[in-house]
Motif scaffolding. Structure first.
Motif, mmCIF file in Angstrom:
data_model
loop_
_atom_site.group_PDB
_atom_site.id
_atom_site.type_symbol
_atom_site.label_atom_id
_atom_site.label_comp_id
_atom_site.label_asym_id
_atom_site.label_seq_id
_atom_site.Cartn_x
_atom_site.Cartn_y
_atom_site.Cartn_z
ATOM 1 N N SER A 70 -2.062 8.431 8.469
ATOM 2 C CA SER A 70 -1.462 9.376 7.416
ATOM 3 C C SER A 70 -0.025 9.087 6.843
ATOM 4 O O SER A 70 0.868 9.826 6.562
ATOM 5 C CB SER A 70 -1.467 10.970 7.743
ATOM 6 N N ALA A 71 0.115 7.881 6.779
ATOM 7 C CA ALA A 71 1.422 7.224 6.223
ATOM 8 C C ALA A 71 1.702 7.317 5.100
ATOM 9 O O ALA A 71 0.536 7.229 4.282
ATOM 10 C CB ALA A 71 1.836 6.089 6.814
ATOM 11 N N PHE A 72 2.672 8.030 4.484
ATOM 12 C CA PHE A 72 3.056 8.352 3.107
ATOM 13 C C PHE A 72 4.558 8.205 2.509
ATOM 14 O O PHE A 72 5.175 8.567 3.539
ATOM 15 C CB PHE A 72 2.324 9.612 2.653
ATOM 16 N N SER A 73 4.833 7.720 1.443
ATOM 17 C CA SER A 73 6.274 7.650 0.903
ATOM 18 C C SER A 73 6.007 8.672 -0.467
ATOM 19 O O SER A 73 5.421 8.171 -1.281
ATOM 20 C CB SER A 73 6.666 6.459 0.762
ATOM 21 N N ARG B 116 1.034 -1.297 0.029
ATOM 22 C CA ARG B 116 0.005 0.081 -0.201
ATOM 23 C C ARG B 116 0.915 1.238 -0.356
ATOM 24 O O ARG B 116 0.466 2.231 -0.718
ATOM 25 C CB ARG B 116 -0.883 0.065 1.145
ATOM 26 N N ILE B 117 1.851 1.338 0.769
ATOM 27 C CA ILE B 117 2.884 2.453 0.715
ATOM 28 C C ILE B 117 3.408 2.511 -0.402
ATOM 29 O O ILE B 117 3.786 3.707 -0.925
ATOM 30 C CB ILE B 117 3.874 2.290 1.935
ATOM 31 N N TRP B 118 4.012 1.531 -1.009
ATOM 32 C CA TRP B 118 4.513 1.828 -2.370
ATOM 33 C C TRP B 118 3.597 2.233 -3.649
ATOM 34 O O TRP B 118 4.312 2.542 -4.354
ATOM 35 C CB TRP B 118 4.906 0.123 -2.934
ATOM 36 N N THR B 119 2.469 1.930 -3.379
ATOM 37 C CA THR B 119 1.521 2.079 -4.568
ATOM 38 C C THR B 119 0.682 3.389 -4.456
ATOM 39 O O THR B 119 -0.082 3.798 -5.296
ATOM 40 C CB THR B 119 0.601 0.964 -4.850
ATOM 41 N N SER B 120 0.405 3.877 -3.190
ATOM 42 C CA SER B 120 -0.688 4.693 -2.828
ATOM 43 C C SER B 120 -0.244 6.066 -3.136
ATOM 44 O O SER B 120 0.657 6.607 -2.794
ATOM 45 C CB SER B 120 -1.241 4.564 -1.400
ATOM 46 N N THR C 143 -1.940 8.799 -1.774
ATOM 47 C CA THR C 143 -2.346 9.661 -0.885
ATOM 48 C C THR C 143 -1.829 8.781 0.500
ATOM 49 O O THR C 143 -1.780 7.561 0.544
ATOM 50 C CB THR C 143 -3.906 9.766 -0.866
ATOM 51 N N PRO C 144 -2.023 9.646 1.320
ATOM 52 C CA PRO C 144 -1.773 9.251 2.778
ATOM 53 C C PRO C 144 -2.671 8.138 3.217
ATOM 54 O O PRO C 144 -3.928 8.160 2.932
ATOM 55 C CB PRO C 144 -1.739 10.472 3.746
ATOM 56 N N ILE C 145 -2.308 7.046 3.986
ATOM 57 C CA ILE C 145 -3.105 5.798 4.500
ATOM 58 C C ILE C 145 -3.075 5.822 5.948
ATOM 59 O O ILE C 145 -2.178 6.201 6.490
ATOM 60 C CB ILE C 145 -2.686 4.615 3.797
#
Length: 370
Positions: A158-161, A139-143, A145-147
């Motif tokens: 609101s995790a995001f890379s 999810r972090i690799w592909t999103s 928007t923050p999750i």
């Protein structure tokens, strides 16, 4: 299928037959080993993980700087780094290597080693954590928007890379583990499922189980086998060398608690905590040599902690025996030499061309039948 050939690279020189020498992070050894595998025609190298070793992220980075095309199969153990941070670290390393990164997920097979880094979860609980961990990585690799996430093992908001992997849709995931919980997690996440060197029948059975489990998720993973090769100019010389290696393995005592490489960690003599080792030990009881060329002597001498079985013979005999695994669906072969100073070159000269030629012949024959 396309055959892929991998070697193994540690941050220092050692093997079952060579006591550890040099610093624990040996830069000349790392660079020399990486170059040797690239020059020998390997597609990539595995960078193993152990609770006492140097950081393999940095080992991979150092090796990437002296190579052009070598792929780095980075062993990574969930549970010690937050998955949100791991996603960013792996994406960064993917860019640093120019898209030459694969991540090999190992959930941990020995409680004592897990506890060295403060992990006291049971075997099945570790695989449940790995399942959640891999969901988060993807999810972090592909999103875009923050999750948010609230699960059994991880919670964040609101995790995001901002940095996504260079490879799309994400870094390929390799996975190891032969227990029922491991296979269920692999079925959901593995692009490549890694086996240890069992008999052809055992390999066929495990491949079938993983394929069936993955099909329930609409997935079709590739398969890798980790196996040793003991090669000599004549069959007699190869078997002589194999038995000498088994005897030297007992003398060096890598897994007996005498070696500093594993911090004095020793294994019980007749039991194993992980299913992969138990499967190998069951084969040890069947005999020293199985399937004509599968040598169990090193597995017997070490209590089968991992990649400890070997195919023995001349280059032509070893290549044909290995290609029999290709015939049952194994496309990737991961080798680990007993002498890391010379085996990569020896395999590159004697074995790598034969394996590529044999796989190409098989693929050509199948295309004609199609």
């Amino acid at each position: 299928m396309t055959i892929e050939l991998y070697g193994t690279m540690y941050p220092r020189l050692f093997s079952e037959t060579i006591p550890a020498e040099g610093p624990a992070f040996d830069i000349p050894h790392i660079e020399r080993t990486a170059r040797a595998h690239e020059e020998a025609g390997f597609d990539g190298v595995l960078l193993p993980h152990n609770a006492g070793w140097a950081d393999n992220f940095l080992t991979a980075a150092r090796a990437a700087g002296v190579t052009q095309r070598l792929i780095f199969l980075l062993a990574h153990r969930p549970g010690f780094v937050s998955p949100t941070l791991a996603a960013r670290k792996l994406a960064t390393l993917d860019h640093f290597t120019g898209g030459r990164l694969r991540v090999h997920i190992i959930t941990g097979g020995r409680d004592a080693e897990q506890q060295r880094d403060g992990d006291y979860l049971t075997h099945d609980a570790r695989y449940a954590r790995t399942d959640e961990y891999l969901d988060i990585l993807r999810r972090i690799w592909t999103s875009e928007t923050p999750i948010d996430h609230e699960g059994a093992h991880y919670r964040f908001a609101s995790a995001f890379s901002e940095l996504k992997p260079l490879q799309k849709p994400h870094i390929p995931v390799s996975f190891g583990g032969a227990s029922d919980p491991a296979i269920e997690v692999a079925a959901k996440h593995a692009d490549l499922y890694a086996l240890w060197g069992e008999t052809l029948d055992g390999t066929r059975e495990l491949v079938s189980r993983v394929r069936a489990a993955a099909a329930r998720h609409g997935r079709t993973p590739r398969f890798s086998i980790s196996i040793r090769a003991i090669v000599a100019d004549t069959e007699e010389a190869a078997w002589k060398r194999a038995r000498e290696i088994a005897e030297t393995t007992r003398e060096v005592g890598l897994w007996s608690g005498r070696s500093k490489v594993f911090g004095g960690e020793s294994l019980p003599t007749e039991t194993a905590e992980n299913e992969g080792s138990r499967r190998l030990l069951a084969l040890v009881k069947q005999g020293e040599v199985l399937d004509e060329r599968l040598f169990m002597g090193v597995a017997a001498a070490t209590n089968a902690p991992g990649n400890t079985t070997a195919i023995v013979g001349t280059p032509e005999q070893v290549a044909e025996a290995l290609l029999a695994y290709y015939d049952v669906g194994v496309s990737n072969f991961l080798f680990r030499g007993f002498d890391p100073r010379t085996d990569a070159q020896d395999y590159g000269r004697a074995l790598v061309p034969l394996l590529r030629e044999g796989a190409a012949r098989r693929d050509g024959a199948l295309r004609k039948l199609a």
